[in-house]
Design an enzyme around this catalytic site. Structure first.
Site, PDB file in Angstrom:
ATOM      1  N   MET A 138      -8.186   2.750   9.295  1.00 32.94           N
ATOM      2  CA  MET A 138      -7.596   1.891   8.395  1.00 32.94           C
ATOM      3  C   MET A 138      -6.842   1.520   9.622  1.00 32.94           C
ATOM      4  O   MET A 138      -6.075   1.470  10.485  1.00 32.94           O
ATOM      5  CB  MET A 138      -6.648   2.041   7.499  1.00 32.94           C
ATOM      6  CG  MET A 138      -7.330   2.208   6.553  1.00 32.94           C
ATOM      7  SD  MET A 138      -6.021   2.733   4.988  1.00 32.94           S
ATOM      8  CE  MET A 138      -7.214   2.515   3.226  1.00 32.94           C
ATOM      9  N   GLY A 139      -6.304  -0.294   9.312  1.00 30.36           N
ATOM     10  CA  GLY A 139      -5.218  -1.114  10.522  1.00 30.36           C
ATOM     11  C   GLY A 139      -6.048  -2.829  10.105  1.00 30.36           C
ATOM     12  O   GLY A 139      -6.934  -2.565  10.966  1.00 30.36           O
ATOM     13  N   ASP A 173       0.418   2.450   8.544  1.00 27.68           N
ATOM     14  CA  ASP A 173       0.116   1.288   9.881  1.00 27.68           C
ATOM     15  C   ASP A 173       1.032   1.451  10.592  1.00 27.68           C
ATOM     16  O   ASP A 173       0.979   0.309  12.178  1.00 27.68           O
ATOM     17  CB  ASP A 173       0.475  -0.364   9.415  1.00 27.68           C
ATOM     18  CG  ASP A 173      -2.026  -0.452   8.474  1.00 27.68           C
ATOM     19  OD1 ASP A 173      -2.580   0.038   8.604  1.00 27.68           O
ATOM     20  OD2 ASP A 173      -1.578  -1.190   7.410  1.00 27.68           O
ATOM     21  N   ARG A 227     -24.277   8.840  15.010  1.00 33.37           N
ATOM     22  CA  ARG A 227     -23.492   8.191  12.474  1.00 33.37           C
ATOM     23  C   ARG A 227     -21.928   7.647  13.031  1.00 33.37           C
ATOM     24  O   ARG A 227     -21.300   7.784  14.234  1.00 33.37           O
ATOM     25  CB  ARG A 227     -23.511  10.070  13.053  1.00 33.37           C
ATOM     26  CG  ARG A 227     -24.482  10.346  12.663  1.00 33.37           C
ATOM     27  CD  ARG A 227     -25.850   9.831  11.498  1.00 33.37           C
ATOM     28  NE  ARG A 227     -26.485  10.805  10.890  1.00 33.37           N
ATOM     29  CZ  ARG A 227     -28.040  10.809  11.504  1.00 33.37           C
ATOM     30  NH1 ARG A 227     -28.213   9.823  12.468  1.00 33.37           N
ATOM     31  NH2 ARG A 227     -28.826  11.055  11.492  1.00 33.37           N
ATOM     32  N   GLY A 259       0.978  -0.857   0.194  1.00 32.39           N
ATOM     33  CA  GLY A 259      -0.002  -0.192   0.191  1.00 32.39           C
ATOM     34  C   GLY A 259       0.805   1.404  -0.023  1.00 32.39           C
ATOM     35  O   GLY A 259       2.092   1.468   1.005  1.00 32.39           O
ATOM     36  N   ARG A 316     -24.880  13.814  19.030  1.00 35.04           N
ATOM     37  CA  ARG A 316     -24.624  12.538  18.561  1.00 35.04           C
ATOM     38  C   ARG A 316     -23.579  11.566  18.810  1.00 35.04           C
ATOM     39  O   ARG A 316     -22.804  12.298  20.040  1.00 35.04           O
ATOM     40  CB  ARG A 316     -24.253  12.469  17.252  1.00 35.04           C
ATOM     41  CG  ARG A 316     -26.074  13.039  16.738  1.00 35.04           C
ATOM     42  CD  ARG A 316     -25.507  13.446  14.988  1.00 35.04           C
ATOM     43  NE  ARG A 316     -26.707  13.431  14.622  1.00 35.04           N
ATOM     44  CZ  ARG A 316     -26.839  14.207  13.234  1.00 35.04           C
ATOM     45  NH1 ARG A 316     -26.111  14.443  12.804  1.00 35.04           N
ATOM     46  NH2 ARG A 316     -28.301  14.044  12.797  1.00 35.04           N
ATOM     47  N   THR A 374       4.937   1.804   6.275  1.00 39.38           N
ATOM     48  CA  THR A 374       4.105   1.699   5.925  1.00 39.38           C
ATOM     49  C   THR A 374       2.854   2.445   6.971  1.00 39.38           C
ATOM     50  O   THR A 374       3.317   3.206   8.632  1.00 39.38           O
ATOM     51  CB  THR A 374       3.591  -0.367   7.179  1.00 39.38           C
ATOM     52  OG1 THR A 374       2.147   0.078   7.171  1.00 39.38           O
ATOM     53  CG2 THR A 374       4.332  -0.194   7.852  1.00 39.38           C
TER      54      THR A 374
HETATM   55  O1  F6P Z   1      -1.534  -0.469   3.409  1.00 41.41           O
HETATM   56  C1  F6P Z   1      -1.669  -0.976   4.758  1.00 41.41           C
HETATM   57  C2  F6P Z   1      -3.106  -0.520   4.265  1.00 41.41           C
HETATM   58  O2  F6P Z   1      -3.072   1.212   4.889  1.00 41.41           O
HETATM   59  C3  F6P Z   1      -4.654  -1.590   5.676  1.00 41.41           C
HETATM   60  O3  F6P Z   1      -4.185  -0.418   6.407  1.00 41.41           O
HETATM   61  C4  F6P Z   1      -5.188  -1.341   4.811  1.00 41.41           C
HETATM   62  O4  F6P Z   1      -6.401  -2.294   5.870  1.00 41.41           O
HETATM   63  C5  F6P Z   1      -5.019  -1.465   3.245  1.00 41.41           C
HETATM   64  O5  F6P Z   1      -3.544  -1.099   3.350  1.00 41.41           O
HETATM   65  C6  F6P Z   1      -5.765  -1.400   2.607  1.00 41.41           C
HETATM   66  O6  F6P Z   1      -5.277  -1.897   1.287  1.00 41.41           O
HETATM   67  P1  F6P Z   1      -5.370  -0.993  -0.237  1.00 41.41           P
HETATM   68  O7  F6P Z   1      -5.263  -0.155  -0.918  1.00 41.41           O
HETATM   69  O8  F6P Z   1      -4.743  -2.578  -1.152  1.00 41.41           O
HETATM   70  O9  F6P Z   1      -7.358  -0.881  -0.685  1.00 41.41           O
END
Ligand code: F6P
Length: 344
Positions: free
Chosen positions: A171-172, A129, A269, A12, A164, A127
């Site tokens: 992500m993660g 992540d 929400r 990614g 609310r 990364t």
């Molecule tokens: O690179 C890791 C990540 O950012 C993750 O946190 C996420 O789940 C994934 O990539 C998403 O990947 P893609 O861009 O292939 O949908």
């Protein structure tokens, strides 16, 4: 004749890849090397797709998100003929060494090419992540969390105005670092991460308490989490070439928001930041870290110290064995959960 170095970016994308490429090219040219870039990660070296890289080309990419080389989640070890192609093209392009910039998957391939095929490979960790071992932080993480933090700030404004509960999904897939740091930096009331199954009862109690106090609550959720009281996680289980779930439906935030609304009766929400947190200009921290690890990769090659990765240890950039960094992800540790338990 100048020795030739190849660079590729895999996995990614994340902010910092371009400054890392730049740092490596700047330093490497000083050491007398010339560079080529392989396009789209390991796929580029399998297919022999390249572009020239030099100082002029990379000068102004320090502030650009994404990667000028393109990326993919291709794993050459999925097919024997692809490994052969990598080895052939390494020779064909007359490479002295290859710089692989990536996370655990991309660097896992680099490790095997070094260990099993004796290729002159060095690694640069990236990364968003932050789940790579042996390095304290990876570039991409600071930018992504900063972006998520800003989005959470905006959600707090609207959530408080409407009284609310807001569920914010970040992500993660395997590690909750992005969710943890976002939650810590935005006074969130509850945190849901992949490392810990959510205790539905505990979550509802805490949200009710927070809501009684301030007529608002913020819940930060990683994209892949499990609730103990739920049946099966409905997210589809298709996997990529490295065996990771492909999360095409980013549904956990929505699912948890519905769960909270059903159990509390409070209007709830959800919002999903998705790929927005992976693009855009890198922060200062990521630009500097990426530049430093990129430079270190060129130094490792100059010193013929192959099979190493440029890691941040304390405040120093050092070469560590690639095999120590791969094979196991760095997930949120007990030490951090102790902090989290005091806050959420
Ligand atoms: O690179 C890791 C990540 O950012 C993750 O946190 C996420 O789940 C994934 O990539 C998403 O990947 P893609 O861009 O292939 O949908």
């Amino acid at each position: 004749m100048k020795k030739k170095i190849g660079i590729l970016t895999g996995g990614g994308d994340c902010p910092g890849l371009n400054p890392a490429i730049r740092g490596c090219v700047y330093a490497g040219e000083r050491f007398g090397y010339e560079f080529i870039g392989f396009n789209d990660g390991w796929r580029g070296i399998i297919e022999g797709r390249t572009e020239p890289l030099n100082r002029e080309k990379v000068e102004y990419i320090v502030m650009q998100g994404g990667t000028i080389l393109g990326t993919s989640r291709t794993n050459p070890f999925k097919k024997e003929e692809h490994v052969k192609k990598v080895l052939e093209n390494f020779k064909k392009f007359n490479l002295h060494a290859l710089v692989a910039i990536g996370g655990e998957d991309t660097l896992g391939v680099a490790t095997r090419l070094y260990e099993e095929h004796k290729l002159n490979v060095v690694g640069v960790p990236k990364t968003m992540d932050n789940d790579l071992n042996v390095t304290d932080y990876t570039f991409g993480f600071d930018t992504s969390v900063t972006r998520a933090m800003e989005a959470a700030n905006a959600l707090i404004d609207t959530g408080r105005s409407h009284r609310r509960v807001i569920v914010f999904e970040v992500m993660g897939r395997h590690a909750g670092w992005v969710a943890l740091f976002t939650a810590m930096a935005t006074a969130a009331d509850y945190l849901c991460v992949p490392e810990r199954k959510i205790d539905g009862k505990d979550m509802i109690e805490k949200i009710k308490k927070a809501y009684e106090r301030k007529k608002f609550a913020l819940v930060v959720v990683s994209e892949a989490v499990e609730i103990d009281q739920e049946e099966k996680n409905p997210i589809q289980q298709e996997v990529d070439q490295f065996g990771h779930i492909i999360l095409k439906e980013r549904g956990m935030g929505e699912k948890i928001a519905k769960y909270i609304e059903d159990k509390t009766g409070i209007e709830t929400r959800h919002a999903v930041i998705g790929h927005m947190q992976r693009g855009g200009q890198p922060t200062l921290f990521d630009r500097i870290l990426a530049t430093r690890v990129g430079i270190k990769a060129a130094e490792l090659i100059r010193d013929e110290d192959f099979g190493k990765m440029a890691a941040l240890v304390g405040n120093k950039i050092v070469g560590v064995p690639l095999k120590d960094a791969t094979g196991k992800l760095k997930v949120v540790s007990e030490e951090w959960f102790k902090l989290a338990d005091l806050l959420f």
